[in-house]
Scaffold this motif. Structure first.
Motif, PDB file in Angstrom:
ATOM      1  N   GLU A  33     -52.376 -68.046  20.096  1.00 40.56           N
ATOM      2  CA  GLU A  33     -52.981 -66.817  20.633  1.00 40.56           C
ATOM      3  C   GLU A  33     -53.488 -67.047  22.061  1.00 40.56           C
ATOM      4  O   GLU A  33     -54.340 -66.311  22.550  1.00 40.56           O
ATOM      5  CB  GLU A  33     -54.158 -66.379  19.744  1.00 40.56           C
ATOM      6  CG  GLU A  33     -53.753 -65.875  18.379  1.00 40.56           C
ATOM      7  CD  GLU A  33     -53.461 -64.384  18.376  1.00 40.56           C
ATOM      8  OE1 GLU A  33     -53.315 -63.807  19.465  1.00 40.56           O
ATOM      9  OE2 GLU A  33     -53.378 -63.818  17.285  1.00 40.56           O
ATOM     10  N   ASP A  34     -52.987 -68.114  22.707  1.00 36.26           N
ATOM     11  CA  ASP A  34     -53.422 -68.514  24.056  1.00 36.26           C
ATOM     12  C   ASP A  34     -54.866 -69.003  24.087  1.00 36.26           C
ATOM     13  O   ASP A  34     -55.504 -69.007  25.140  1.00 36.26           O
ATOM     14  CB  ASP A  34     -53.220 -67.382  25.073  1.00 36.26           C
ATOM     15  CG  ASP A  34     -51.738 -67.142  25.346  1.00 36.26           C
ATOM     16  OD1 ASP A  34     -50.974 -68.133  25.331  1.00 36.26           O
ATOM     17  OD2 ASP A  34     -51.350 -65.984  25.554  1.00 36.26           O
ATOM     18  N   GLY A  35     -55.378 -69.419  22.922  1.00 39.62           N
ATOM     19  CA  GLY A  35     -56.667 -70.080  22.884  1.00 39.62           C
ATOM     20  C   GLY A  35     -57.818 -69.175  22.507  1.00 39.62           C
ATOM     21  O   GLY A  35     -58.017 -68.120  23.097  1.00 39.62           O
ATOM     22  N   THR A  36     -58.571 -69.610  21.472  1.00 40.96           N
ATOM     23  CA  THR A  36     -59.829 -68.954  21.108  1.00 40.96           C
ATOM     24  C   THR A  36     -60.905 -70.028  20.983  1.00 40.96           C
ATOM     25  O   THR A  36     -60.598 -71.222  21.013  1.00 40.96           O
ATOM     26  CB  THR A  36     -59.692 -68.183  19.775  1.00 40.96           C
ATOM     27  OG1 THR A  36     -59.220 -69.070  18.761  1.00 40.96           O
ATOM     28  CG2 THR A  36     -58.725 -67.008  19.911  1.00 40.96           C
ATOM     29  N   ILE A  58     -64.194 -69.627  25.828  1.00 41.30           N
ATOM     30  CA  ILE A  58     -65.041 -68.630  25.165  1.00 41.30           C
ATOM     31  C   ILE A  58     -64.202 -67.363  25.020  1.00 41.30           C
ATOM     32  O   ILE A  58     -64.031 -66.596  25.963  1.00 41.30           O
ATOM     33  CB  ILE A  58     -66.325 -68.354  25.989  1.00 41.30           C
ATOM     34  CG1 ILE A  58     -67.101 -69.648  26.253  1.00 41.30           C
ATOM     35  CG2 ILE A  58     -67.180 -67.296  25.293  1.00 41.30           C
ATOM     36  CD1 ILE A  58     -67.658 -70.340  25.027  1.00 41.30           C
ATOM     37  N   ARG A  59     -63.649 -67.207  23.833  1.00 42.03           N
ATOM     38  CA  ARG A  59     -62.756 -66.068  23.580  1.00 42.03           C
ATOM     39  C   ARG A  59     -62.749 -65.810  22.081  1.00 42.03           C
ATOM     40  O   ARG A  59     -62.251 -66.636  21.312  1.00 42.03           O
ATOM     41  CB  ARG A  59     -61.352 -66.406  24.101  1.00 42.03           C
ATOM     42  CG  ARG A  59     -60.393 -65.222  24.133  1.00 42.03           C
ATOM     43  CD  ARG A  59     -59.153 -65.554  24.963  1.00 42.03           C
ATOM     44  NE  ARG A  59     -58.157 -64.501  24.828  1.00 42.03           N
ATOM     45  CZ  ARG A  59     -56.924 -64.683  24.362  1.00 42.03           C
ATOM     46  NH1 ARG A  59     -56.517 -65.882  23.990  1.00 42.03           N
ATOM     47  NH2 ARG A  59     -56.081 -63.665  24.287  1.00 42.03           N
ATOM     48  N   PRO A  60     -63.309 -64.683  21.638  1.00 40.31           N
ATOM     49  CA  PRO A  60     -63.520 -64.481  20.208  1.00 40.31           C
ATOM     50  C   PRO A  60     -62.263 -64.115  19.422  1.00 40.31           C
ATOM     51  O   PRO A  60     -62.275 -64.150  18.188  1.00 40.31           O
ATOM     52  CB  PRO A  60     -64.533 -63.337  20.154  1.00 40.31           C
ATOM     53  CG  PRO A  60     -64.320 -62.582  21.429  1.00 40.31           C
ATOM     54  CD  PRO A  60     -63.890 -63.597  22.444  1.00 40.31           C
ATOM     55  N   ARG A  61     -61.189 -63.791  20.134  1.00 42.89           N
ATOM     56  CA  ARG A  61     -59.933 -63.379  19.469  1.00 42.89           C
ATOM     57  C   ARG A  61     -58.805 -63.421  20.485  1.00 42.89           C
ATOM     58  O   ARG A  61     -59.036 -63.493  21.694  1.00 42.89           O
ATOM     59  CB  ARG A  61     -60.065 -61.952  18.922  1.00 42.89           C
ATOM     60  CG  ARG A  61     -60.459 -60.945  19.986  1.00 42.89           C
ATOM     61  CD  ARG A  61     -60.216 -59.507  19.622  1.00 42.89           C
ATOM     62  NE  ARG A  61     -60.810 -58.600  20.599  1.00 42.89           N
ATOM     63  CZ  ARG A  61     -60.283 -58.296  21.792  1.00 42.89           C
ATOM     64  NH1 ARG A  61     -59.142 -58.842  22.183  1.00 42.89           N
ATOM     65  NH2 ARG A  61     -60.896 -57.450  22.606  1.00 42.89           N
ATOM     66  N   GLY A  62     -57.573 -63.334  19.979  1.00 40.81           N
ATOM     67  CA  GLY A  62     -56.427 -63.168  20.858  1.00 40.81           C
ATOM     68  C   GLY A  62     -56.346 -61.723  21.328  1.00 40.81           C
ATOM     69  O   GLY A  62     -57.232 -60.911  21.075  1.00 40.81           O
ATOM     70  N   GLY A  63     -55.261 -61.420  22.036  1.00 45.35           N
ATOM     71  CA  GLY A  63     -55.070 -60.045  22.494  1.00 45.35           C
ATOM     72  C   GLY A  63     -55.634 -59.812  23.884  1.00 45.35           C
ATOM     73  O   GLY A  63     -55.695 -60.737  24.693  1.00 45.35           O
ATOM     74  N   ASN A  64     -56.070 -58.594  24.134  1.00 46.56           N
ATOM     75  CA  ASN A  64     -56.485 -58.237  25.496  1.00 46.56           C
ATOM     76  C   ASN A  64     -57.858 -58.805  25.843  1.00 46.56           C
ATOM     77  O   ASN A  64     -58.509 -59.465  25.020  1.00 46.56           O
ATOM     78  CB  ASN A  64     -56.431 -56.710  25.700  1.00 46.56           C
ATOM     79  CG  ASN A  64     -57.489 -55.974  24.881  1.00 46.56           C
ATOM     80  OD1 ASN A  64     -58.558 -56.498  24.570  1.00 46.56           O
ATOM     81  ND2 ASN A  64     -57.194 -54.738  24.534  1.00 46.56           N
ATOM     82  N   PHE A  65     -58.293 -58.532  27.060  1.00 49.82           N
ATOM     83  CA  PHE A  65     -59.537 -59.121  27.558  1.00 49.82           C
ATOM     84  C   PHE A  65     -60.633 -58.073  27.759  1.00 49.82           C
ATOM     85  O   PHE A  65     -61.551 -58.273  28.535  1.00 49.82           O
ATOM     86  CB  PHE A  65     -59.263 -59.874  28.864  1.00 49.82           C
ATOM     87  CG  PHE A  65     -58.233 -60.951  28.707  1.00 49.82           C
ATOM     88  CD1 PHE A  65     -58.521 -62.112  28.025  1.00 49.82           C
ATOM     89  CD2 PHE A  65     -56.949 -60.790  29.226  1.00 49.82           C
ATOM     90  CE1 PHE A  65     -57.560 -63.106  27.857  1.00 49.82           C
ATOM     91  CE2 PHE A  65     -55.982 -61.777  29.067  1.00 49.82           C
ATOM     92  CZ  PHE A  65     -56.287 -62.942  28.388  1.00 49.82           C
ATOM     93  N   GLU A  66     -60.496 -56.945  27.057  1.00 52.82           N
ATOM     94  CA  GLU A  66     -61.552 -55.928  27.081  1.00 52.82           C
ATOM     95  C   GLU A  66     -62.344 -56.061  25.783  1.00 52.82           C
ATOM     96  O   GLU A  66     -61.759 -56.022  24.693  1.00 52.82           O
ATOM     97  CB  GLU A  66     -60.945 -54.527  27.224  1.00 52.82           C
ATOM     98  CG  GLU A  66     -60.247 -54.355  28.569  1.00 52.82           C
ATOM     99  CD  GLU A  66     -60.017 -52.891  28.925  1.00 52.82           C
ATOM    100  OE1 GLU A  66     -60.914 -52.066  28.691  1.00 52.82           O
ATOM    101  OE2 GLU A  66     -58.936 -52.585  29.442  1.00 52.82           O
ATOM    102  N   TYR A  67     -63.657 -56.207  25.917  1.00 53.40           N
ATOM    103  CA  TYR A  67     -64.467 -56.568  24.760  1.00 53.40           C
ATOM    104  C   TYR A  67     -65.532 -55.520  24.441  1.00 53.40           C
ATOM    105  O   TYR A  67     -66.120 -54.923  25.340  1.00 53.40           O
ATOM    106  CB  TYR A  67     -65.139 -57.924  25.007  1.00 53.40           C
ATOM    107  CG  TYR A  67     -64.138 -59.044  25.148  1.00 53.40           C
ATOM    108  CD1 TYR A  67     -63.422 -59.496  24.048  1.00 53.40           C
ATOM    109  CD2 TYR A  67     -63.878 -59.627  26.388  1.00 53.40           C
ATOM    110  CE1 TYR A  67     -62.480 -60.508  24.171  1.00 53.40           C
ATOM    111  CE2 TYR A  67     -62.937 -60.640  26.515  1.00 53.40           C
ATOM    112  CZ  TYR A  67     -62.240 -61.078  25.400  1.00 53.40           C
ATOM    113  OH  TYR A  67     -61.311 -62.079  25.525  1.00 53.40           O
TER     114      TYR A  67
END
Length: 202
Positions: A33-36, A58-67
């Motif tokens: 997922e390109d890293g979580t 620091i990334r809680p999930r894969g996918g886009n970068f809008e949180y």
């Protein structure tokens, strides 16, 4: 001296990368997922055992970068955890559309300091990369990981060189994606960067 940052997907890979000559680690989980964000135990053990700096994604999930607000809170808590565990730094990134989410990025930077901070490849989705560099300099970010908005760092080498020249010494531009032992020196020399990143960089 050039810095080879190895992107790793678990603790064992981190140990191996150090043995192969990596100068720094980006510690991730879930590289498909390109890293979580990796687990508490993984971060703790890597910081304790490795003799080179550990940057934690620091990334809680894969996918886009809008949180969402909840996801933002998760990331702030994870940043504080990394600081408590003695990590060298964190790797962050948040967008609103095709621009930096300045408000959330500012909060993450404030939570992270005095740790080092990399803005990750969310940067490649930004339209105006030069004004984004200016914004990240103002926010106090130390480096930007980017493939120059292209498929990989080799394809993006001209854009990367342009970004390195534009950034001057205000912030580090670190090429990544598709980097390996065979092409790392060429990319560094071509772009003028001093740091480079990849899963096969060492």
């Amino acid at each position: 001296m050039n810095i080879y940052e190895a992107c790793v997907g678990n603790y064992n890979e981190a140990v191996r990368a150090e043995a192969l000559g990596a100068n720094r680690i980006e510690l991730c989980d879930n590289l498909l997922e390109d890293g979580t964000t990796p687990s508490f135990g993984t971060i703790k053990k890597a910081v304790e055992k490795l003799n080179i700096p550990v940057m934690v994604i620091i990334r809680p999930r894969g996918g886009n970068f809008e949180y969402s607000e909840d996801e933002a809170d998760i990331m702030i808590q994870d940043i504080k955890l990394c600081k408590d565990l003695g990590a060298y730094g964190v790797v962050i990134g948040a967008l609103k559309g095709n621009t930096i989410d300045l408000d959330l990025t500012r909060k993450m930077v404030e939570a992270a300091k005095p740790m080092k901070i990399t803005f990750h490849m969310a940067f490649d989705s930004i339209d105006d990369k030069k004004s984004a560099i200016d914004d990240l300099v103002k926010l106090g970010v130390d480096r930007i990981l980017t493939k120059g908005g292209c498929e990989n760092a080799l394809e993006g080498k001209d854009k990367l060189k342009e970004l390195v020249d534009y950034a001057e010494d205000r912030i580090i531009i670190m090429p990544g994606k598709g980097v390996n032992r065979d092409n790392r020196e060429y990319i560094l020399e071509y772009t003028g960067s001093k740091e480079i990143h990849g899963t096969k960089v060492v």
